[in-house]
Write a protein that holds these residues in place. Structure first.
Motif, mmCIF file in Angstrom:
data_model
loop_
_atom_site.group_PDB
_atom_site.id
_atom_site.type_symbol
_atom_site.label_atom_id
_atom_site.label_comp_id
_atom_site.label_asym_id
_atom_site.label_seq_id
_atom_site.Cartn_x
_atom_site.Cartn_y
_atom_site.Cartn_z
ATOM 1 N N ALA A 539 -46.995 -4.986 -89.063
ATOM 2 C CA ALA A 539 -47.206 -6.359 -88.843
ATOM 3 C C ALA A 539 -48.775 -6.528 -89.058
ATOM 4 O O ALA A 539 -49.460 -5.797 -88.369
ATOM 5 C CB ALA A 539 -47.015 -6.848 -87.274
ATOM 6 N N GLY A 540 -49.321 -7.492 -89.835
ATOM 7 C CA GLY A 540 -50.710 -7.774 -89.960
ATOM 8 C C GLY A 540 -51.118 -6.869 -91.233
ATOM 9 O O GLY A 540 -52.555 -7.108 -91.403
ATOM 10 N N ALA A 541 -50.504 -5.793 -91.799
ATOM 11 C CA ALA A 541 -50.916 -5.100 -92.851
ATOM 12 C C ALA A 541 -51.007 -5.899 -94.277
ATOM 13 O O ALA A 541 -50.090 -6.861 -94.422
ATOM 14 C CB ALA A 541 -50.148 -3.856 -93.099
ATOM 15 N N PHE A 542 -52.000 -5.465 -95.131
ATOM 16 C CA PHE A 542 -51.886 -6.111 -96.353
ATOM 17 C C PHE A 542 -50.975 -5.683 -97.424
ATOM 18 O O PHE A 542 -50.555 -4.469 -97.294
ATOM 19 C CB PHE A 542 -53.439 -5.854 -97.131
ATOM 20 C CG PHE A 542 -53.460 -6.083 -98.297
ATOM 21 C CD1 PHE A 542 -53.445 -7.710 -98.734
ATOM 22 C CD2 PHE A 542 -53.681 -5.363 -99.358
ATOM 23 C CE1 PHE A 542 -53.513 -7.775 -100.129
ATOM 24 C CE2 PHE A 542 -53.803 -5.666 -100.750
ATOM 25 C CZ PHE A 542 -53.756 -7.091 -101.302
ATOM 26 N N ILE A 543 -50.415 -6.585 -98.132
ATOM 27 C CA ILE A 543 -49.140 -6.012 -98.843
ATOM 28 C C ILE A 543 -49.610 -5.937 -100.327
ATOM 29 O O ILE A 543 -49.945 -5.041 -101.094
ATOM 30 C CB ILE A 543 -47.923 -6.960 -98.710
ATOM 31 C CG1 ILE A 543 -47.395 -6.978 -97.461
ATOM 32 C CG2 ILE A 543 -47.079 -6.400 -99.853
ATOM 33 C CD1 ILE A 543 -46.414 -7.714 -96.934
ATOM 34 N N PRO A 639 -59.901 -19.450 -104.445
ATOM 35 C CA PRO A 639 -59.583 -18.280 -103.750
ATOM 36 C C PRO A 639 -58.616 -17.465 -104.112
ATOM 37 O O PRO A 639 -57.685 -17.794 -104.834
ATOM 38 C CB PRO A 639 -59.327 -18.511 -102.215
ATOM 39 C CG PRO A 639 -58.901 -19.898 -102.250
ATOM 40 C CD PRO A 639 -59.587 -20.429 -103.545
ATOM 41 N N HIS A 640 -58.676 -16.009 -103.783
ATOM 42 C CA HIS A 640 -57.616 -15.231 -103.870
ATOM 43 C C HIS A 640 -56.450 -15.558 -102.983
ATOM 44 O O HIS A 640 -56.608 -15.851 -101.664
ATOM 45 C CB HIS A 640 -57.921 -13.771 -103.817
ATOM 46 C CG HIS A 640 -58.862 -13.129 -105.137
ATOM 47 N ND1 HIS A 640 -58.352 -12.661 -106.348
ATOM 48 C CD2 HIS A 640 -60.206 -13.294 -105.016
ATOM 49 C CE1 HIS A 640 -59.330 -12.292 -106.782
ATOM 50 N NE2 HIS A 640 -60.428 -12.562 -106.302
ATOM 51 N N LEU A 641 -55.058 -15.437 -103.501
ATOM 52 C CA LEU A 641 -53.917 -15.411 -102.572
ATOM 53 C C LEU A 641 -53.476 -14.049 -102.154
ATOM 54 O O LEU A 641 -52.773 -13.182 -102.912
ATOM 55 C CB LEU A 641 -52.752 -16.333 -103.341
ATOM 56 C CG LEU A 641 -52.902 -17.756 -103.524
ATOM 57 C CD1 LEU A 641 -54.357 -18.131 -104.143
ATOM 58 C CD2 LEU A 641 -51.643 -18.295 -103.960
ATOM 59 N N MET A 642 -53.856 -13.535 -101.176
ATOM 60 C CA MET A 642 -53.447 -12.429 -100.401
ATOM 61 C C MET A 642 -52.155 -12.420 -99.602
ATOM 62 O O MET A 642 -52.065 -13.362 -98.493
ATOM 63 C CB MET A 642 -54.727 -11.846 -100.067
ATOM 64 C CG MET A 642 -55.860 -11.332 -100.894
ATOM 65 S SD MET A 642 -55.437 -10.415 -102.312
ATOM 66 C CE MET A 642 -57.188 -10.410 -102.876
ATOM 67 N N LEU A 643 -51.327 -11.339 -99.590
ATOM 68 C CA LEU A 643 -50.093 -11.455 -98.812
ATOM 69 C C LEU A 643 -50.261 -10.626 -97.709
ATOM 70 O O LEU A 643 -50.543 -9.479 -97.996
ATOM 71 C CB LEU A 643 -49.073 -11.471 -99.698
ATOM 72 C CG LEU A 643 -48.678 -12.222 -100.957
ATOM 73 C CD1 LEU A 643 -47.527 -11.782 -101.810
ATOM 74 C CD2 LEU A 643 -48.812 -13.714 -100.503
#
Length: 673
Positions: A539-543, A639-643
């Motif tokens: 949870a909370g980690a960048f994908i 902006p970038h769309l980071m998941l």
């Protein structure tokens, strides 16, 4: 309120010797009764009680976590304990649906409507005349519901949830999901406080987070002792910490391996087991997946070695009584997992319901008497989560180890990602993802970089620290902890960029490093193409980034004349507001509003170039959120769309996004699947 049990005191079943007599014959001192503790559980093992009476065992162990903390959370978490939850939607909705709680073993109810016998036959449970669980009158339900809002003592009411339909299941699931999100948010904030400590004293963020939630009445399933499946918890769900099991009510003991209704809380003095944790650390345990030989508690030393005979009391007697009444138990397995964030290096995986078929007293490997129980998994359930973990591990080691003929590609990114992206289809002959060029990073127009101008960066030498220039740009705090976990969602995050002096390992350079989890694009009968991970995603980690070719509004209007294959970033819902939201604990909580960005007025073309994110399916209860990030330019309009992961996502579970509302003209979601 009706009695939980019949008043008749049932004798022990034949064939089970009395351990007290065995002890007397061998002149061995009586054993000290302790809960069956998790072996090698680090800090907790050194703080377990030496002796607990059976009547106090359940409630004492539930209150221990409040005393486990080595200090307080400085960022107002002590004050949060004094707050009451202001969000009426979480627990009130849970309590409303809780009216579905009903009996499954009452012979009286079975005579009235046949429901109990029907469910019993469906589950294959024995003893149709068992009265271990009885119907609960309406006045009893209303009084027990008050316990749910206090989060204190667990009620003695023993019930099962039945007749859960699709809408109710989704509502329960959402309650569990939001509760776990609050827990993870508190735990991550506690980790930041530990990082700020100048001394070597470090607390346990998982214990402090659970204590705060318990004080605020946010622990679930405290109003009733649930037999069978917990509503909103699915087979295969992964928990990083034991206390999280207590928070959702899956297993109410922070350290003991057997959770049960104590004899002191039942009308006829008989305990009933509801769940067990199997970790494989005991010498007499045998775990074969669908069949488990589970050894009882008592008589072990601090190294989990048997040194005394066991007695048929406490959790041991509760297991035997559950076998007698035909009551199933939940099984949670503790497994070692490389990269697990917990202090013990373990994960706890819910593997479903088991029946206790046999109970006997045997001589263990150490030469002392041990109670053993044969547990058999009930048929018709989803695949065990631990089995899925093993399959994912095999695929990580050898991507062609399972169904190699259906693996269309080992890496659709053609080695442009840090790790390969597997393509798998065992349903049809569709191989559309191979038709597109893989785009690792979003393709912005050149004017985006020109208009942003030359930026100013930090002058940190060994990574950003609190109070540096980049922290100030983010509102005063860095957005990630030391392990790269997102602390809370924000309208926009500024990562360190090309004008910063900090090194590549800086904690404020997370999303720009690219993919690190081994993802797989797979064919699904429900969602078309989907995405899942071969790794556990915390949870909370960048994908990954959601990439495409950026188009201005005018360019997008021209392109849509021949059909719409665009993604509109402004239509993604603000799921970032849910991550780190503590409004249920702190009534004064205000969601972050800085740094702010103007309304986004661009689209992303994925008709020819795209990445793995484009195959994530749509869901109104997603497990992935979109976080806007800037690092390579300073143009707020693009902006970038980071998941990022909104929860602990087990291997092989599908990733999903909330793509937002449908377009008012086309009626389509902003999804290219």
């Amino acid at each position: 309120m009706n009695s939980l049990f019949s008043n008749e005191k049932l004798p022990p079943p034949p064939g089970i010797p009395i351990p007290g007599a065995v002890a007397a014959e061998t002149a061995i001192p009586n054993p000290i009764l302790i809960p069956k503790l998790e072996p090698f559980d680090g800090w907790l093992s050194s703080h377990r009680p030496e002796q607990q009476r059976e009547e106090e065992e359940s409630e004492q162990s539930q209150s221990q976590e409040a005393n486990f903390s080595n200090g307080s959370i400085d960022i107002d978490l002590n004050l949060l304990c004094e707050q009451t939850p202001e969000d009426p939607n979480l627990l009130s909705e849970f309590n409303r649906i809780s009216q579905l709680f009903c009996t499954a073993f009452s012979s009286t109810a079975a005579q009235n409507d046949g429901m109990a016998s029907g469910l019993q036959q469906h589950l294959g449970l024995p003893d149709p005349d068992s009265r271990a669980i009885v119907a609960v009158p309406e006045e009893g339900r209303s009084s027990s519901m008050a316990v749910a809002t206090t989060g204190r003592r667990r009620c003695k009411e023993l019930v099962r949830v039945t007749d859960i339909g699709g809408p109710e299941h989704r509502q329960f699931r959402d309650v569990v999901r939001r509760t776990r999100m609050v827990y993870d948010s508190l735990r991550v904030l506690a980790s930041v406080e530990d990082e700020r400590r100048m001394d070597a004293r470090r607390g346990r963020g998982d214990l402090r987070a659970s204590a705060v939630m318990r004080s605020c009445g946010l622990w679930l399933n405290r109003d009733k002792r649930i037999v069978g499946a917990i509503p909103g918890v699915c087979i295969g769900d992964v928990f990083l910490y034991r206390m999280e099991l207590c928070v959702v009510g899956l297993h109410g003991q922070p350290q003991a391996g057997i959770d049960y209704l104590p004899a002191s809380m039942s009308s006829n003095g008989e305990p009933i087991a509801t769940s067990v944790i199997v970790s494989g650390g005991y010498e007499d345990d045998v775990d074969e997946g669908d069949v488990i030989i589970y050894s009882g508690h008592g008589g072990q030393d601090k190294h989990s070695k048997q040194v005394f005979h066991q007695k048929l009391e406490g959790g041991n007697l509760a297991m035997e009584r559950s076998m007698h009444y035909g009551i199933e138990v939940r099984v949670i397995r503790g497994v070692r997992y490389e990269g697990a964030a917990s202090a013990t290096g373990k994960l706890y995986v819910y593997d479903g319901l088991y029946r206790i078929l046999e109970c006997w007293f045997d001589v263990g490997k150490s030469g002392f008497g041990v109670y053993k129980y044969k547990l058999c998994r009930i048929d018709g359930q989803a695949k065990m989560g631990t089995l899925v973990l093993k399959e994912a591990l095999m695929l990580r080691r050898d991507p062609l180890s399972s169904k190699p003929m259906y693996c269309l590609s080992l890496d659709i990114s053609n080695r442009t990602e840090n790790v390969g992206v597997r393509l798998f289809n065992d349903i049809d002959r569709n191989y559309d993802p191979l038709r597109y060029d893989y785009l690792v990073k979003t393709n912005f127009p050149q004017f985006v970089f020109h208009q942003s101008g030359r930026g100013t960066g930090c002058d940190c030498v060994d990574g950003c620290v609190e109070g540096c220039f980049c922290a100030i740009k983010n509102g005063g705090d860095l957005p990630y902890n030391q392990t790269g976990i997102l602390l809370k969602g924000k309208p926009l995050i500024f990562e360190c960029g090309p004008f910063c002096s900090c090194p590549p390992h800086c904690r404020n350079r997370v999303t720009q490093k690219g993919l690190k989890n081994r993802l797989e694009v797979f064919r699904s009968r429900e969602t078309g193409w989907g995405v899942r991970s071969l790794d556990l995603i915390q949870a909370g980690a960048f994908i990954c980034e959601y990439t495409g070719v950026v188009l201005t509004r005018e360019q997008a209007e021209l392109l849509t004349m021949n059909g719409d294959s665009l993604i509109y970033p402004n239509r993604f819902t603000d799921r970032w507001t849910e991550w780190g939201d503590l409004s249920m604990i702190d009534s004064n909580y205000v969601r972050p509003s800085y740094p702010s960005i103007p309304p986004l007025d661009f689209a992303m073309d994925v008709s020819r170039m795209r990445n793995v994110a484009c195959y994530m399916s749509h869901s109104t209860t997603p497990n992935v959120l979109v976080q806007f990030v800037l690092y390579d330019h300073n143009n707020l309009m693009f902006p970038h769309l980071m998941l990022f992961a909104m929860e602990n996502i087990p291997p092989m579970r599908e990733l999903s996004l909330d793509y937002g509302v449908a377009d008012e003209w086309t009626g389509k979601l902003s999804i290219c699947n």
